[in-house]
Write a protein that holds these residues in place. Structure first.
Motif, PDB file in Angstrom:
ATOM      1  N   SER A 112       0.862  -1.181  -0.042  1.00 45.18           N
ATOM      2  CA  SER A 112      -0.174   0.259   0.095  1.00 45.18           C
ATOM      3  C   SER A 112       0.766   1.213  -0.066  1.00 45.18           C
ATOM      4  CB  SER A 112      -0.925   0.109   1.259  1.00 45.18           C
ATOM      5  OG  SER A 112      -1.805   1.076   1.094  1.00 45.18           O
ATOM      6  N   GLU A 127       1.242   5.303   0.684  1.00 50.46           N
ATOM      7  CA  GLU A 127       0.486   6.219   1.661  1.00 50.46           C
ATOM      8  C   GLU A 127       1.335   7.621   1.433  1.00 50.46           C
ATOM      9  OE1 GLU A 127      -0.296   4.900   5.409  1.00 50.46           O
ATOM     10  OE2 GLU A 127      -0.660   2.793   4.636  1.00 50.46           O
ATOM     11  N   THR A 138      -4.910   5.352   1.212  1.00 48.56           N
ATOM     12  CA  THR A 138      -4.183   4.591   0.851  1.00 48.56           C
ATOM     13  C   THR A 138      -4.185   4.174  -0.618  1.00 48.56           C
ATOM     14  OG1 THR A 138      -4.947   2.617   1.803  1.00 48.56           O
ATOM     15  CG2 THR A 138      -3.830   3.964   3.286  1.00 48.56           C
ATOM     16  N   PRO A 196      -3.360   0.933  -2.878  1.00 49.49           N
ATOM     17  CA  PRO A 196      -2.612  -0.411  -3.032  1.00 49.49           C
ATOM     18  C   PRO A 196      -2.074  -0.408  -4.494  1.00 49.49           C
ATOM     19  CG  PRO A 196      -4.727  -0.819  -2.121  1.00 49.49           C
ATOM     20  CD  PRO A 196      -4.854   0.638  -2.590  1.00 49.49           C
ATOM     21  N   LEU A 228      -6.832  -4.126  -0.395  1.00 46.52           N
ATOM     22  CA  LEU A 228      -5.984  -4.573   0.645  1.00 46.52           C
ATOM     23  C   LEU A 228      -6.662  -4.726   1.686  1.00 46.52           C
ATOM     24  CD1 LEU A 228      -2.201  -3.271   1.080  1.00 46.52           C
ATOM     25  CD2 LEU A 228      -3.695  -4.385   3.114  1.00 46.52           C
ATOM     26  N   TYR A 270      -4.820  -9.247  -0.776  1.00 53.24           N
ATOM     27  CA  TYR A 270      -4.493  -8.342  -1.703  1.00 53.24           C
ATOM     28  C   TYR A 270      -5.344  -8.762  -2.920  1.00 53.24           C
ATOM     29  CZ  TYR A 270      -0.092  -7.569   0.969  1.00 53.24           C
ATOM     30  OH  TYR A 270       0.891  -7.252   1.773  1.00 53.24           O
TER      31      TYR A 270
END
Length: 275
Positions: free
Chosen positions: A66, A68, A82, A84, A132, A142
């Motif tokens: 992920s 961020e 976030t 993924p 995720l 995932y």
């Protein structure tokens, strides 16, 4: 004959990103590694890169994680929350002798990020639907499928992180200690550097692996069981692409080993947030 020093994979950064193009936090990072005969992977790698091997085997990794806090220096994150990402990569040595990675595909759950990666960094990004999920029992899953930018592909992975460090530290370093991502701008080979703390790795169990990302990227169905590593995450600095060689200029170049790292920094802190 021109001689360049070879900088191998390292558990500590070999690149100092003093002026980053962006900061990112990578979390819930799973590496699923498969070994192959070199002849099976060499056709997937451009001739201007040397295939890097470990004990005579080439390796392909599916990395799921992920992203961020993506932001340029000195400004707040570009987008909240976030995002993924899943990528497929193999391991190479550039014309300048540095060990790095070459990506066969990158799927991310943000269209602006896919466009930026595709057209600014010349990387094979695709826009995807991505999920995720972290369970209360510690299982990380995932899931996703490609929306745009390439042939259809999907993935459904689930891992349970362990507590022990990787059994084979040398192999783990070879597979994860990559601080350069190679790409191409016209006739120039470019290296995109990253810098972050050494990976806090543990072994992991692969509970489910239903995907066709490898096959779509041109990698045949794996015959061997994978090695799986997991990391809670790192805070990364991504640098500007820099020239690493010219296409067709590597004839007559001899690569020798180099023991020293290009980056002399010796400590990193996850809590440190660079400007």
């Amino acid at each position: 004959m021109q001689t360049v020093s070879r900088v191998p994979a390292s558990s500590r950064p070999t690149e100092c990103v003093r002026v980053p193009v962006m900061h990112q936090l990578w979390t819930s990072f799973t590496f699923v590694h498969w070994s192959y005969a070199s002849k099976a992977i060499r056709p997937l790698v451009p001739p201007w890169l040397e295939l890097d091997t470990y004990d005579g085997h080439a390796w392909v990794t599916l990395a799921a994680f992920s992203v961020e806090g993506v932001r340029p220096p000195g400004v707040p994150p570009i987008w909240p929350g976030t995002t993924p990402e899943v990528n497929v990569r193999t391991y190479v040595v550039g014309p300048d002798g540095r060990a790095g990675a070459y990506t066969l595909s990158l799927d991310i759950g943000s269209l602006p990020a896919a466009l930026a990666g595709r057209y600014l960094f010349q990387l094979p990004y695709r826009w995807a639907h991505t999920d995720l999920v972290r369970s209360d029992e510690g299982v990380v899953s995932y899931r996703g499928h490609r929306r745009w930018g390439g042939p259809p592909a999907r993935w459904d992975l689930s891992v349970t992180p362990g507590r022990a460090a990787p059994y084979d530290a040398g192999l783990a370093t070879f597979l994860t200690g990559r601080w350069i991502l190679f790409t191409r701008y016209g006739g120039t080979v470019a290296a995109i550097p990253t810098e972050h703390q050494p990976w806090p790795l543990v072994d992991a169990r692969l509970d489910r692996c239903d995907q066709d990302l490898l096959q779509v990227a041109g990698v045949r169905e794996p015959k061997r069981d994978p090695i799986v590593h997991f990391s809670a995450g790192v805070r990364a600095r991504v640098g500007f692409p820099a020239p690493a060689g010219r296409l067709g200029s590597d004839a007559g170049t001899q690569i020798t080993s180099a023991a020293s790292s290009r980056c002399q920094k010796t400590s990193w802190s996850r809590s440190r947030e660079p400007a």
